[in-house]
Design an enzyme around this catalytic site. Structure first.
Site, PDB file in Angstrom:
ATOM      1  CG  ASP A  72      -2.132   0.886   0.956  1.00  0.00           C
ATOM      2  OD1 ASP A  72      -2.864   0.617  -0.016  1.00  0.00           O
ATOM      3  OD2 ASP A  72      -2.323   1.874   1.693  1.00  0.00           O
ATOM      4  CB  SER A  73       2.506   3.033  -2.109  1.00  0.00           C
ATOM      5  OG  SER A  73       1.834   2.669  -3.279  1.00  0.00           O
ATOM      6  CG  PHE A 119       1.095   4.641 -11.672  1.00  0.00           C
ATOM      7  CD1 PHE A 119       2.295   3.976 -11.548  1.00  0.00           C
ATOM      8  CD2 PHE A 119       0.246   4.668 -10.559  1.00  0.00           C
ATOM      9  CE1 PHE A 119       2.657   3.352 -10.356  1.00  0.00           C
ATOM     10  CE2 PHE A 119       0.588   4.041  -9.367  1.00  0.00           C
ATOM     11  CZ  PHE A 119       1.797   3.380  -9.260  1.00  0.00           C
ATOM     12  N   GLY A 120      -0.086   7.802 -11.584  1.00  0.00           N
ATOM     13  CA  GLY A 120      -0.422   8.545 -10.361  1.00  0.00           C
ATOM     14  C   GLY A 120       0.184   9.939 -10.337  1.00  0.00           C
ATOM     15  CE1 TYR A 121      -1.883  13.055  -6.185  1.00  0.00           C
ATOM     16  CE2 TYR A 121      -1.621  10.731  -5.637  1.00  0.00           C
ATOM     17  CZ  TYR A 121      -2.365  11.894  -5.607  1.00  0.00           C
ATOM     18  OH  TYR A 121      -3.591  11.909  -5.006  1.00  0.00           O
ATOM     19  CE  LYS A 131       7.550   5.157 -10.115  1.00  0.00           C
ATOM     20  NZ  LYS A 131       6.133   5.081 -10.460  1.00  0.00           N
ATOM     21  CG  HIS A 171       7.177   4.822  -3.189  1.00  0.00           C
ATOM     22  ND1 HIS A 171       7.481   5.269  -4.461  1.00  0.00           N
ATOM     23  CD2 HIS A 171       5.854   4.530  -3.229  1.00  0.00           C
ATOM     24  CE1 HIS A 171       6.395   5.271  -5.203  1.00  0.00           C
ATOM     25  NE2 HIS A 171       5.389   4.822  -4.481  1.00  0.00           N
ATOM     26  NE  ARG A 172       5.139   0.310  -6.925  1.00  0.00           N
ATOM     27  CZ  ARG A 172       4.450   1.425  -6.684  1.00  0.00           C
ATOM     28  NH1 ARG A 172       3.786   1.584  -5.571  1.00  0.00           N
ATOM     29  NH2 ARG A 172       4.407   2.396  -7.570  1.00  0.00           N
TER      30      ARG A 172
HETATM   31  P1  IMP Z   1      -1.431   1.925  -4.036  1.00  0.00           P
HETATM   32  O1  IMP Z   1      -1.835   1.773  -2.632  1.00  0.00           O
HETATM   33  O2  IMP Z   1      -0.045   1.455  -4.254  1.00  0.00           O
HETATM   34  O3  IMP Z   1      -2.405   1.380  -5.022  1.00  0.00           O
HETATM   35  O4  IMP Z   1      -1.317   3.473  -4.343  1.00  0.00           O
HETATM   36  C1  IMP Z   1      -2.326   4.388  -3.994  1.00  0.00           C
HETATM   37  C2  IMP Z   1      -2.143   5.661  -4.776  1.00  0.00           C
HETATM   38  O5  IMP Z   1      -0.890   6.273  -4.407  1.00  0.00           O
HETATM   39  C3  IMP Z   1      -2.063   5.480  -6.278  1.00  0.00           C
HETATM   40  O6  IMP Z   1      -3.366   5.429  -6.870  1.00  0.00           O
HETATM   41  C4  IMP Z   1      -1.325   6.744  -6.684  1.00  0.00           C
HETATM   42  O7  IMP Z   1      -2.192   7.849  -6.664  1.00  0.00           O
HETATM   43  C5  IMP Z   1      -0.329   6.913  -5.544  1.00  0.00           C
HETATM   44  N1  IMP Z   1       0.943   6.230  -5.881  1.00  0.00           N
HETATM   45  C6  IMP Z   1       1.428   5.080  -5.352  1.00  0.00           C
HETATM   46  N2  IMP Z   1       2.607   4.753  -5.911  1.00  0.00           N
HETATM   47  C7  IMP Z   1       2.859   5.704  -6.827  1.00  0.00           C
HETATM   48  C8  IMP Z   1       3.940   5.911  -7.739  1.00  0.00           C
HETATM   49  O8  IMP Z   1       4.909   5.132  -7.870  1.00  0.00           O
HETATM   50  N3  IMP Z   1       3.849   7.009  -8.507  1.00  0.00           N
HETATM   51  C9  IMP Z   1       2.821   7.889  -8.419  1.00  0.00           C
HETATM   52  N4  IMP Z   1       1.793   7.736  -7.613  1.00  0.00           N
HETATM   53  C10 IMP Z   1       1.802   6.651  -6.804  1.00  0.00           C
END
Ligand code: IMP
Length: 199
Positions: free
Chosen positions: A75-76, A158-160, A181, A186-187
């Site tokens: 979870d991130s 993706f995302g931010y 990346k 973080h991942r």
């Molecule tokens: P999740 O819990 O990993 O699915 O992440 C939740 C949300 O955090 C995602 O929908 C993105 O908005 C943001 N997020 C998580 N990891 C990333 C990343 O590597 N890049 C950009 N946004 C991220």
């Protein structure tokens, strides 16, 4: 001639294809990464936890009935200093619609409009829970520090990613190669910790 080692199967509790691909590339060819949809078609869950750890556990529990072997749940989210850690666990629905990355980014930029450059610090955080072969839970964390840009830039990730500039770079994460990346994300860092324990 040495025989190739069998791949280790790991089921990752996500339906996000992009994330699965990222994980496969970070974990490397020793692992075969499968997603939730590969073991239980149509499986979904509600991420109602108030912490990253709660949400990772919700994901593990959703998959448990369908998987005999190892499960990995991450979870991130993005934690912004000027917003007291928001969007945090609410990162994926920050803009009002779950998973709508464009809206999330627009809302973030709107909230940050009047924040001066030196106060735009932020970090991505990733928590991994791993249910191992013995049914025990292990936890790993990774962080990536940086700052929020004033406008989106770049097509990758993706995302931010289009508004996050990692420390030491003048590019957003969306402008970096996938390999760069993964080396600092973080991942990537949480998965590196995970792999250390397994080599
Ligand atoms: P999740 O819990 O990993 O699915 O992440 C939740 C949300 O955090 C995602 O929908 C993105 O908005 C943001 N997020 C998580 N990891 C990333 C990343 O590597 N890049 C950009 N946004 C991220």
């Amino acid at each position: 001639m040495t025989e190739a080692k069998p791949k280790r199967l790991i089921v990752v509790a996500t339906n996000n294809r992009h994330k699965l691909q990222e994980m496969q590339s970070i974990l490397g060819s020793a692992w075969l990464v499968q997603g939730a949809g590969d073991v239980a078609s149509g499986l979904t869950w509600e991420e109602t936890g108030s912490t990253f750890r709660d949400n990772a556990r919700i994901k593990i529990n959703a998959l448990k009935p369908y998987v005999k072997g190892c499960i990995l749940a991450d979870d991130s989210g993005l934690c912004v200093d000027a917003l007291h850690g928001a969007p945090g666990v609410n990162s994926s629905s920050y803009g009002g619609i779950e998973g709508d990355h464009g809206r999330n980014v627009q809302r973030l930029l709107a909230h940050m409009r009047d924040v001066p450059d030196h106060e735009r610090g932020a970090h991505f955080y990733c928590l991994i829970l791993f249910l191992n072969e013995r049914g025990e839970e292990e936890m790993f964390e990774g962080r990536c520090f940086g700052r929020i840009s004033r406008q989106p830039s770049g097509q990758g990730g993706f995302g931010y990613d289009p508004v996050f500039i990692p420390d030491g770079y003048n590019l957003t994460m969306a402008e970096m190669s996938e390999r760069d990346k993964n080396a600092i994300s973080h991942r990537g860092r949480a998965l590196t910790e995970f792999m250390k324990d397994r080599s």
